[in-house]
Motif scaffolding. Structure first.
Motif, PDB file in Angstrom:
ATOM      1  N   ILE A 143       3.847  -1.042   3.675  1.00 46.59           N
ATOM      2  CA  ILE A 143       3.550   0.354   3.345  1.00 46.59           C
ATOM      3  C   ILE A 143       4.777   1.050   2.773  1.00 46.59           C
ATOM      4  O   ILE A 143       5.893   0.904   3.294  1.00 46.59           O
ATOM      5  N   ASP A 159       5.782   4.994   2.014  1.00 56.43           N
ATOM      6  CA  ASP A 159       5.368   6.394   2.183  1.00 56.43           C
ATOM      7  C   ASP A 159       6.624   7.220   2.403  1.00 56.43           C
ATOM      8  O   ASP A 159       7.567   6.743   3.045  1.00 56.43           O
ATOM      9  N   GLY A 201      -5.095   6.116   3.420  1.00 52.65           N
ATOM     10  CA  GLY A 201      -4.243   4.922   3.311  1.00 52.65           C
ATOM     11  C   GLY A 201      -4.063   4.217   4.643  1.00 52.65           C
ATOM     12  O   GLY A 201      -4.101   2.972   4.708  1.00 52.65           O
ATOM     13  N   SER A 202      -3.888   4.979   5.724  1.00 53.26           N
ATOM     14  CA  SER A 202      -3.641   4.333   7.023  1.00 53.26           C
ATOM     15  C   SER A 202      -4.878   3.559   7.488  1.00 53.26           C
ATOM     16  O   SER A 202      -4.759   2.501   8.108  1.00 53.26           O
ATOM     17  N   VAL A 247       0.432  -6.530   5.200  1.00 58.27           N
ATOM     18  CA  VAL A 247       0.458  -5.180   4.619  1.00 58.27           C
ATOM     19  C   VAL A 247       1.868  -4.591   4.676  1.00 58.27           C
ATOM     20  O   VAL A 247       2.508  -4.583   5.724  1.00 58.27           O
ATOM     21  N   ALA A 297      -5.093   0.414   5.427  1.00 59.23           N
ATOM     22  CA  ALA A 297      -4.086  -0.542   5.929  1.00 59.23           C
ATOM     23  C   ALA A 297      -4.627  -1.292   7.140  1.00 59.23           C
ATOM     24  O   ALA A 297      -4.531  -2.519   7.235  1.00 59.23           O
ATOM     25  N   GLY A 304       0.424   4.867   2.819  1.00 53.56           N
ATOM     26  CA  GLY A 304      -0.220   4.228   3.975  1.00 53.56           C
ATOM     27  C   GLY A 304      -0.073   4.990   5.276  1.00 53.56           C
ATOM     28  O   GLY A 304      -0.647   4.580   6.284  1.00 53.56           O
ATOM     29  N   LEU A 357       0.858  -1.194   0.000  1.00 53.47           N
ATOM     30  CA  LEU A 357       0.000   0.000   0.000  1.00 53.47           C
ATOM     31  C   LEU A 357       0.890   1.239   0.000  1.00 53.47           C
ATOM     32  O   LEU A 357       1.668   1.436   0.937  1.00 53.47           O
TER      33      LEU A 357
END
Ligand SMILES: NC(=O)c1ccc[n+]([C@@H]2O[C@H](COP(=O)([O-])OP(=O)(O)OC[C@H]3O[C@@H](n4cnc5c(N)ncnc54)[C@H](O)[C@@H]3O)[C@@H](O)[C@H]2O)c1
Length: 315
Positions: free
Chosen positions: A35, A37, A19-20, A33, A23, A14, A11
């Protein structure tokens, strides 16, 4: 009913508002998951426990490929972007770089490792421009007027041109609101108005306040990101409520709930902002069996409570 299969979902974005929360929902549904970012706008405090995190800029293709090869995700969900229409007018090159080139990089990295599906967070609020009829269906012509709308649409087109073994899903969100939105990033008019009122600051409305927006709660957006994991799903879907709310009404609603008498100051409208935007969600209802479930009054109340709690925690 599609049978459940645990996926390894990468993702991007995230650490951000939406996004968070996506997730978190993926983790709760039993998926792994990862992430990516760069934390330019997102916050470490938003990250749910149990995710693998890489601090990387999506504009760095080599780094992306390295991570994709190491992690071998089965599904990619791409939320990383710069998200302000206003800022995109001030810094259009930056927006093209992150929102278009960054997306092309994510697609490239995903196709190197044979990802099954790529889900893209697009903007139903920005890509249609000043549409002729409301509510706007996915088949309406997309004529964005802001740099943000143009780069989100261009990225969609690149993604859809790569649909094949890698299934592609485009979720065109309306105006997303709810707990967790960051007022300091200047995102989300509900968050901005509420934050200003709770702090005793002045709010501004660009234009006459009669422009309408379709406000969708983040929990409904998260649910849309869950249902599109089903293997058969691909294509473009509006994610909104089908209901248009004039900005001035939303301001007055919040003011009433917070018992604030101060009126907003009206400034000249931004020509890059559309006058009306209401999305038809008929396709998502029929093909995804998804529908918006959070009533506006309840969503607004929850959002105000969350902002109030954040403000008290920060003093
Ligand atoms: N919030 C809305 O109303 C709305 C509406 C339509 C579409 N969207 C789309 O949903 C997605 C998420 O929006 P949001 O509201 O959660 O915004 P957000 O700013 O909270 O989240 C975006 C995240 O992307 C990260 N990011 C930005 N540039 C990056 C880069 N170069 N490399 C890696 N990470 C980067 C930020 O740090 C942040 O964590 C975006 O793609 C946006 O276009 C949002």
């Amino acid at each position: 009913m599609d049978n459940f299969k645990e996926e390894k979902i990468l993702l991007t974005g995230g650490a951000g508002f939406i996004g968070s929360q996506v997730a978190q929902a993926y983790l709760l549904a039993g998926h792994k998951v990862i992430i990516i970012d760069d934390f330019s706008r997102g916050k470490r405090g938003n990250l749910p426990e149990g995710v693998i995190v890489y601090q990387v800029d999506i504009c760095n293709l080599d780094k992306l490929c390295e991570i994709f090869i190491r992690e071998q995700p089965t599904i990619v969900n791409h939320h990383a972007a710069l998200v302000s229409v206003r800022e995109s007018c001030q810094h259009p090159e930056l927006y093209w770089q992150v929102n278009l080139q960054g997306t092309v990089n994510v697609i490239e990295a995903a196709s190197t490792v044979g990802v099954k599906k790529l889900i893209y967070a697009s903007s139903g609020g920005a890509i249609y421009g000043n549409a002729k009829a409301m509510p706007i269906r996915e088949s309406a012509s997309a004529e964005p007027i802001s740099p943000y709308g143009k780069n989100k649409l261009a990225a969609e087109k690149v993604l859809l041109s790569r649909d094949g073994n890698m299934k592609t899903v485009v979720l065109r969100y309306a105006n997303v609101y709810g707990p967790g939105q960051d007022a300091l990033n200047n995102n989300g008019v509900i968050t901005i108005f509420s934050n200003n009122m709770l702090r005793g600051n002045q709010s501004f409305i660009y234009g006459d306040g009669r422009q309408t927006r379709d406000f969708i709660h983040v929990r409904d957006v998260v649910n849309a990101n869950l249902v599109v994991l089903k293997p058969r799903v691909r294509g473009i879907f509006n994610i909104g409520t089908g209901i248009g709310q004039p900005l001035i009404d939303v301001y007055l609603w919040i003011a009433r709930l917070l018992k604030v008498a101060k009126m907003p100051i009206f400034l000249p409208g931004n020509p890059y902002e559309v006058k009306h935007n209401v999305l038809s969600v008929q396709r998502a209802r029929e093909k995804l069996e998804w529908q918006p479930c959070v009533p506006f009054d309840r969503g607004l109340w929850e959002t105000l409570q969350a902002i109030e709690t954040d403000i008290h925690a920060s003093v």
